[in-house]
Design a protein around this motif. Sequence first.
Motif, PDB file in Angstrom:
ATOM      1  N   LEU A 121       0.827  -1.202   0.000  1.00  0.00           N
ATOM      2  CA  LEU A 121       0.000   0.000   0.000  1.00  0.00           C
ATOM      3  C   LEU A 121       0.861   1.251   0.000  1.00  0.00           C
ATOM      4  CD1 LEU A 121      -2.624  -0.832   2.732  1.00  0.00           C
ATOM      5  CD2 LEU A 121      -2.998  -0.576   0.289  1.00  0.00           C
ATOM      6  N   VAL A 152      -2.922   7.073   3.170  1.00  0.00           N
ATOM      7  CA  VAL A 152      -2.748   5.619   3.263  1.00  0.00           C
ATOM      8  C   VAL A 152      -2.369   5.200   4.682  1.00  0.00           C
ATOM      9  CG1 VAL A 152      -1.399   3.673   2.430  1.00  0.00           C
ATOM     10  CG2 VAL A 152      -2.291   5.342   0.829  1.00  0.00           C
ATOM     11  N   PHE A 158      -5.548   4.988   6.379  1.00  0.00           N
ATOM     12  CA  PHE A 158      -6.231   3.751   5.987  1.00  0.00           C
ATOM     13  C   PHE A 158      -5.640   2.554   6.711  1.00  0.00           C
ATOM     14  CE2 PHE A 158      -6.036  -0.041   3.369  1.00  0.00           C
ATOM     15  CZ  PHE A 158      -7.367  -0.268   3.134  1.00  0.00           C
ATOM     16  N   ASP A 159      -4.318   2.516   6.729  1.00  0.00           N
ATOM     17  CA  ASP A 159      -3.639   1.375   7.336  1.00  0.00           C
ATOM     18  C   ASP A 159      -3.964   1.287   8.823  1.00  0.00           C
ATOM     19  OD1 ASP A 159      -2.012  -0.828   7.451  1.00  0.00           O
ATOM     20  OD2 ASP A 159      -0.189   0.316   7.805  1.00  0.00           O
ATOM     21  N   THR A 196      -7.720   0.254   9.340  1.00  0.00           N
ATOM     22  CA  THR A 196      -8.026  -1.145   9.028  1.00  0.00           C
ATOM     23  C   THR A 196      -7.229  -2.110   9.895  1.00  0.00           C
ATOM     24  OG1 THR A 196      -6.458  -1.061   7.225  1.00  0.00           O
ATOM     25  CG2 THR A 196      -8.755  -0.768   6.646  1.00  0.00           C
ATOM     26  N   LEU A 229      -9.953   1.726   0.811  1.00  0.00           N
ATOM     27  CA  LEU A 229      -8.617   1.913   0.233  1.00  0.00           C
ATOM     28  C   LEU A 229      -8.666   2.811  -0.994  1.00  0.00           C
ATOM     29  CD1 LEU A 229      -5.604   1.164  -0.018  1.00  0.00           C
ATOM     30  CD2 LEU A 229      -6.298  -0.790  -1.371  1.00  0.00           C
TER      31      LEU A 229
END
Lengths: 374, 435, 301, 301
Positions: free
Chosen positions: C177, C215, C218-219, C222, D181
Amino acid sequence: MSKIVLKNVYKHFDKKVTAVSDFNLSVEDGEFIVLVGPSGCGKSTVLRMIAGLEEISSGEFYIDGKLMNDIPPKNRDIAMVFQNYALYPHMTVFDNMAFGLKIRKFKKDEIKKRVEEAAELLGLEELLHRKPKALSGGQRQRVALGRSIVRDAKLFLMDEPLSNLDAKLRFQMRAEIAKLHQRLKTTSIYVTHDQTEAMTMASRIIIMKDGVIQQIGAPKDVYDNPENTFVGGFIGSPSMNFFDGRIVDGQFVVEDVRINVPEEKMEYLREQGFVGKELTMGIRPEHIHLLRGGEEAGQTNSILSKIIVSELTGAHTLLYSMLGTQEMIAEVESRTNVSPGEDVYLTFDMNCVHFFDKEAGIRIRPEKSEVLVG
Amino acid sequence: MFSKKLLPLFFAVLLVLSGCAGFKTGDSKSADSGDKVVIDFWSFWGSEIRRPVIDKIVEDFNKSQDKIEVKHTFVPWGDIWTKELAAIAAKNPPDVVINDINATALRGQKNQAMNLSQFLEKDDISDRFYEELWNATLYEGDSYGIPFNTDTRILFYNKTAFKEAGLDPEKPPATWEELWEYAEKLDVKNGDTYDRIGFYPLWGVNSDVWMLNSDGKNFFDEDGAPIIDSEANRETLEWVLDWHKKYGANTINSYKSQIDSQQGNPFFNGKLAMYVNTPTFYTQIRDYAPDLDFGVAMLPEREPGSGNTSWGGGFVAEIPQGSKHPEEAWEFIKHLTDVEAQEYWAVKNFDNVANIKAAENAAKNSEMPDKDKVVYQMAIDNMENTLLTPVPVHAPDFMNLVNPELDSILLGKKSIEQGLKDAQQSLEKLTEKSK
Amino acid sequence: MRKKLNYKRMEGLQGYVFILPWIVGFIAFTAGPLIFSFAASFTNYNITSQMDFVGFDNYENLFTADNLFWTSLYNTLYYVLFSIPLTTAGAIFLSALLNQDVPGIRFFRTIYYLPAVLSGVGVYLLWMQLLDPGTGLVNTALGWFGIPGPNWLFDPDWTKPALIFMKLWSVGGGMLLYLASMQGVSKSLYEAAKIDGASSWQQFRFITIPMITPVIFFDIVTSLIGGFQIFQEAYVMSNGEGGPVNSMLFYNLYMWKKAFESFDMGYAMAMSWILFIIVFIITIINLKLAPRWVHYEGEER
Amino acid sequence: MEEVEVAAKKRDEERVASAHAYFDNIHTKRKLLSLVNFILLAAGSLLILSPIWWMISTSLKSMAEVMTYPPTFYPREWNWDNYIKTWKAAPFDTYAINTITITMLVVIGSVLVNSFIAYGFAKVPFKGRGILFAIVLSTMMIPGFVTLIPQYVLFSKLQWINTYFPLVVPAFFGSAFFIFLLRQFYMTIPNELIEAAKIEGASHFRIWWTIGLPLTKPALATVAIFSFNGAWNDFLGPLLYLNDESLYTLQLGLQVFKGEMNTQWNYLMAGSLLVLLPVIILFFFFQKYFIQGINLQSGGK
């Protein structure tokens, strides 16, 4: 061609912030309108409402007499140039320019013809197969312009298109856009925060502040007759000098300095009852003159002041000094050799001054006669 | 570019796949062969050794009559029961499933497995099986699964090592005390590490097996009341702790992780002299350490007369609740647990079977080599000593409460008295709550 | 005023068309099971034979009478608290390395991605081997540096660190990612920074990091959600028990045991909704804090 | 005067020399940095690869050797035919075809549909967008166990048991992880690009197709890899929904080596590696797609 009208247009964000209020404007076909004002004044919002990128909260917007409020951007027949150019990074210059035409299902040869014409006009012939990242800033700007030109839209919108360029390029592109407009005669609305751009390009300028139109007019008109202290201060560089004082005995008194006011101005000031009241006097730097030593020195309306800074700008020299406790800038011929620390006599061209209501900042104008000054 | 190519490709793929078997909806059993009833049979026997054996048994059954066709499906070990449960909930279960014997009553209580008494009334096959196994399948007197195979725990010992240590290879230890003495003699220490370890009780089995062995009692009495905090259990844990101190945590854990992960076993190359496991462990010795000279014995007694109690488990064949063809499923189960199939299974897999007759036949079967027979006979003999610990229906997850206490004791975080007292208390609370 | 269908509303409708597949999928496949599990959390549902309304009993029992619930919650929080920062930092660091021009970079990328592809029970069993305190590769390697390795999976104090260590091994998924987003950072930004005299570290800190914050965000979100649901590794490595001394009894493992070992499905569903609320609150806090540090190039206005 | 000239010349020379030194310095620095990177990456690779070496080594051993204690680092005999035996131990050809079929469909669905949905969430303003997005995220927070049974019942009612539909169809209705994502990546696309296209006359669908898709290629490649991985390694889905062994997938096939008593480690590892191989190869060649980042700030400063 196109005539556009905005009537009582408002824009509210989140029902709390009012970004634009009571915007009224009527643009004739072929005009080049420049919206100018400090950042956050709502000028871009107006442009985006015209484009259809923002919804009009209330009021009406017409193109050629047709209400446009509920028409999506794609059906408004407009073209727009963005500050960041908004070129599609994955497409070549040709494809970027052809994009709008392809969507509108133009024939292939027609697209080719139009793109090539525009490219020639803008000197992009050699670059058609490059991608945006291989272009310089000025070239990207041209592509963005070209993308708008090929569409042959009714209305041309530009949102600070030159602000990402360096000074020299900006100057060059400014002239180019003006030239382009003269050729194409497309009604254009141009947003900038740079008053020089506004002055040099516009057929009419709209000055905005806090979402409200301050003045609309031809550049010279706006320059010579600012409606209020804001416009006076915003338009023109260096900006207008403002002095707070009051009228006493036919003279404008600023702290311990007294300046004679011409009778014709005294007349309407007296009529409108401004005598003895707090006023603001505005005078452009070029209307403050340097008196030669000797002959004229010491005459009425001359002010002895100590020069703090002297700046040569080329044809002119800017002299910074104080009038009482208020800062004063004079623009004089550059051959005059004045050094900082020197005491000189300055005189005001009182026929060119404006008086403003100190509270409201609005220019006091002769009530009946429309006699213009200067 | 990528747009224009992708879309047609995508539709092409769809078109091809629409003819694929994985995209045909409807009843998977629609393809019945003639008038036969097809029944679904799920097992976890998919290895190259077990698969052919069970397939042969199924095939024999299919050939033996012309009304029922059994379709055997391999479903991975462990996960098979999750799948079964989902299928039962969706009212679309298979007809026969192999399941864990110790939780049969629980599944009966929860209405997952079918009550088989209606079939047993007609043909009672209960006397085919070891009593202990049969009882484990009962909930409130009714059977919910028919025992298929079973196991027990026996002691394997290395005869060569015995000789080296001056012990009689034909005289395995009979009591815990002897076990300790033998181990002392069998240990070969080399500086800080061991070249050979005599014995450690918790490799291969857990401390609960030794507690069972100590007095023949489970953690619950006949009425379901917890009796974990007993004198015998305290003594057992003390004994286990003695072993723990003897070898030290590092050595023990190092060996244990190998044994637990079913890789590398020190018994095979003589680094461990005595080891407790199921009789079927013999197949591993046979395959991986064919030269090893070893003997088998029953688990030693805590003290003379306390009994060689061992622990066992096994699997049953059950009919999930909601099966469409229970009658036919029953027919198949009968075949599965009858002497012929059971004997075949026992001989081919070297596995304890539930059918007494079959087990005894297998021990005499000519296909079985003599060496195998010795171990197999021991397995059968040991069935007398073997107890099962069926999951109590009122406290199915009691081990969640017991295990941490036992861990704490072994790690020295709690005294034996405290640990067992706490365990006893939590079990009492648990049984109280579920009443 | 006619306000029925102006183009902004038309645009809004287009928005719904865009998310329509998700809405349909949600209603068709997800909503039903979710509502069912919510409703069943107020019952003594056991999948096969009973489903009686019991009010808040399940929830009450969880909070007042179930020590294992708290143990499992503690274990899970411990794991999340350590594994998320470590894996996030690890993945960013690794992708920064893999974003360079180094000979054989394609091989390196593939190698580091390998663990992310390796999945399932086999890998966890493999790790049990590697973490073997005596002959395992990990302690052998530690031994080369004179460090006596711990008993890992046998010592309740080291089980969770062992799992975190394992997780670090497979940061390759996150690396992917970050690599994808680092590629989007304009080279000219770095050039400008170099002219300003920024060191490599400063470039990384002041350009790379801010530009990949979407990102990172996001990481983090999640992996938090995923971290709270840690299950399989603990299940496999503790033989389904959660031991030693319940040190690997994570929330989902306990829930699994409740649901599929004691068939106390209603109870498990109540547990899942408590977990949902915890994770939801944390996620909302994350979303609220995001504007302070997440930089979206697209929203710069 | 000559003196001055000499001095000037000297100064020039010095300047040139110092410039040389400067660039040399930068050059060596860069080389050094690259070397350090290389060493770091290589050392890390060893760490990453050592468990994998363990797999390879085990896959080549005989079972007897696997069971020896202590374990051997290299196989004493290299049993290459383990791989052949593994492949023949179950109908792996069929499993491979099945797995490829499922995976391909899932990847296509994931890439297209999630991108579509994510565009809607990122770039089309509509009422309730925030709440709906929160719901999207929420669906990740409920542990799968508790919806497993109701979902199975649902698919059973649809008559989808023993078909690939439950494995494939949901992929065409979006997954929260991928939506989130891709949304993050869409957020980094300047709004002006979208607005410019709107003014040029493009609808949102057109913008998504001609601008959104190409500009998020690296992210799409990531989604493709992740969804490939997910479908390829999926175990629970096929386990639950497939009843016919002819429909089984590779992951289910590998389970034949794991029994209740003992595991055929050599075959299991050989099988795992064989199953892993296509994923690695794919990754190796696919990585150029997410390395081909697109510089989104092409217009900007």
